[in-house]
Design a protein around this motif. Structure first.
Motif, PDB file in Angstrom:
ATOM      1  N   LYS A   1      -9.304  14.410  29.542  1.00 40.63           N
ATOM      2  CA  LYS A   1      -9.322  15.632  30.347  1.00 40.63           C
ATOM      3  C   LYS A   1      -9.753  15.350  31.787  1.00 40.63           C
ATOM      4  O   LYS A   1      -9.413  16.097  32.692  1.00 40.63           O
ATOM      5  N   VAL A   2     -10.502  14.284  31.981  1.00 40.05           N
ATOM      6  CA  VAL A   2     -10.933  13.872  33.317  1.00 40.05           C
ATOM      7  C   VAL A   2     -10.145  12.650  33.774  1.00 40.05           C
ATOM      8  O   VAL A   2      -9.776  12.550  34.940  1.00 40.05           O
ATOM      9  N   GLY A   3      -9.867  11.737  32.856  1.00 39.27           N
ATOM     10  CA  GLY A   3      -9.174  10.498  33.206  1.00 39.27           C
ATOM     11  C   GLY A   3      -7.787  10.724  33.783  1.00 39.27           C
ATOM     12  O   GLY A   3      -7.404  10.108  34.783  1.00 39.27           O
ATOM     13  N   ILE A   4      -7.026  11.609  33.158  1.00 38.32           N
ATOM     14  CA  ILE A   4      -5.656  11.864  33.626  1.00 38.32           C
ATOM     15  C   ILE A   4      -5.643  12.452  35.039  1.00 38.32           C
ATOM     16  O   ILE A   4      -4.975  11.905  35.926  1.00 38.32           O
ATOM     17  N   PRO A   5      -6.374  13.542  35.292  1.00 42.31           N
ATOM     18  CA  PRO A   5      -6.362  14.061  36.675  1.00 42.31           C
ATOM     19  C   PRO A   5      -6.912  13.063  37.684  1.00 42.31           C
ATOM     20  O   PRO A   5      -6.375  12.934  38.789  1.00 42.31           O
ATOM     21  N   TYR A   6      -7.958  12.325  37.312  1.00 38.82           N
ATOM     22  CA  TYR A   6      -8.508  11.334  38.232  1.00 38.82           C
ATOM     23  C   TYR A   6      -7.431  10.336  38.633  1.00 38.82           C
ATOM     24  O   TYR A   6      -7.211  10.087  39.820  1.00 38.82           O
TER      25      TYR A   6
ATOM     26  N   PRO B   1     -17.656  10.106  26.783  1.00 35.08           N
ATOM     27  CA  PRO B   1     -17.872  11.422  26.178  1.00 35.08           C
ATOM     28  C   PRO B   1     -18.046  12.521  27.226  1.00 35.08           C
ATOM     29  O   PRO B   1     -18.033  13.703  26.894  1.00 35.08           O
ATOM     30  N   PHE B   2     -18.193  12.140  28.488  1.00 35.81           N
ATOM     31  CA  PHE B   2     -18.379  13.113  29.560  1.00 35.81           C
ATOM     32  C   PHE B   2     -17.075  13.581  30.178  1.00 35.81           C
ATOM     33  O   PHE B   2     -17.081  14.373  31.105  1.00 35.81           O
ATOM     34  N   GLY B   3     -15.971  13.092  29.694  1.00 39.42           N
ATOM     35  CA  GLY B   3     -14.718  13.503  30.306  1.00 39.42           C
ATOM     36  C   GLY B   3     -13.522  13.396  29.400  1.00 39.42           C
ATOM     37  O   GLY B   3     -12.707  14.290  29.322  1.00 39.42           O
ATOM     38  N   GLU B   4     -13.413  12.276  28.704  1.00 38.62           N
ATOM     39  CA  GLU B   4     -12.239  11.972  27.899  1.00 38.62           C
ATOM     40  C   GLU B   4     -10.991  12.018  28.790  1.00 38.62           C
ATOM     41  O   GLU B   4     -11.089  11.946  30.009  1.00 38.62           O
TER      42      GLU B   4
ATOM     43  N   LEU C   1     -11.626   4.420  31.719  1.00 38.75           N
ATOM     44  CA  LEU C   1     -13.047   4.532  31.378  1.00 38.75           C
ATOM     45  C   LEU C   1     -13.480   5.992  31.250  1.00 38.75           C
ATOM     46  O   LEU C   1     -14.266   6.337  30.367  1.00 38.75           O
ATOM     47  N   TRP C   2     -12.965   6.848  32.126  1.00 40.69           N
ATOM     48  CA  TRP C   2     -13.239   8.284  31.986  1.00 40.69           C
ATOM     49  C   TRP C   2     -12.694   8.795  30.649  1.00 40.69           C
ATOM     50  O   TRP C   2     -13.289   9.648  30.004  1.00 40.69           O
TER      51      TRP C   2
END
Length: 151
Positions: free
Chosen positions: A20-25, A15-18, A10-11
């Protein structure tokens, strides 16, 4: 684990992460690094067809509303300003380079809008965005992996 993988996906669509946020999360939540890479990459790739559908069909109906039109013009100008020179100069490669930079505002949302504004062919724009997303995801994945290992 499934919940964390879904949140990471979902991250990656957001548009607030793509990715770039989903993978580290996902990686920091203990999800297998290969699975999280594949799921987040594919989730991020799904954004392009959704954006094209929105821009081609829904946008024309919403543009009649003053608030939306003002916002859409702002986003369009920002996308052209941020990527316009690269896209006009390098075309396909310009979109790839713009989307692959793992910084806020340079992902598939902006790349899709830029491709739409510059009237790129859909297949070419999809390929450029997908390649850019892949390289951006690899950069983020490797940086996250190194930070988790303390390198």
């Amino acid at each position: 684990m499934h919940k964390d993988l879904i949140i990471a996906a979902l991250w990656s669509i957001s548009p607030f992460g793509e990715a770039k946020v989903g993978i580290p999360y996902g990686m920091y939540q203990g999800v297998n690094e290969y699975i999280v890479f594949i799921v987040c990459f594919l989730a991020n790739v799904m954004v392009f067809p959704l954006m094209m559908f929105f821009l081609e069909y829904i946008n024309r109906h919403l543009i009649k509303w003053r608030f939306y039109k003002k916002s859409a013009v702002f986003v369009g100008q920002r996308a052209k300003k941020g990527s316009g020179n690269k896209i006009q100069r390098f075309g396909f490669l310009g979109i790839v380079l713009f989307v692959m930079i793992p910084l806020p505002g340079t992902g598939v949302y902006a790349g899709s809008i830029a491709a739409y504004l510059f009237k790129m062919k859909k297949r070419e724009a999809f390929a450029a965005n997908t390649i850019g997303i892949f390289f951006s995801s690899v950069i983020i994945w490797a940086a996250t992996l190194m930070s988790m290992e303390g390198i």
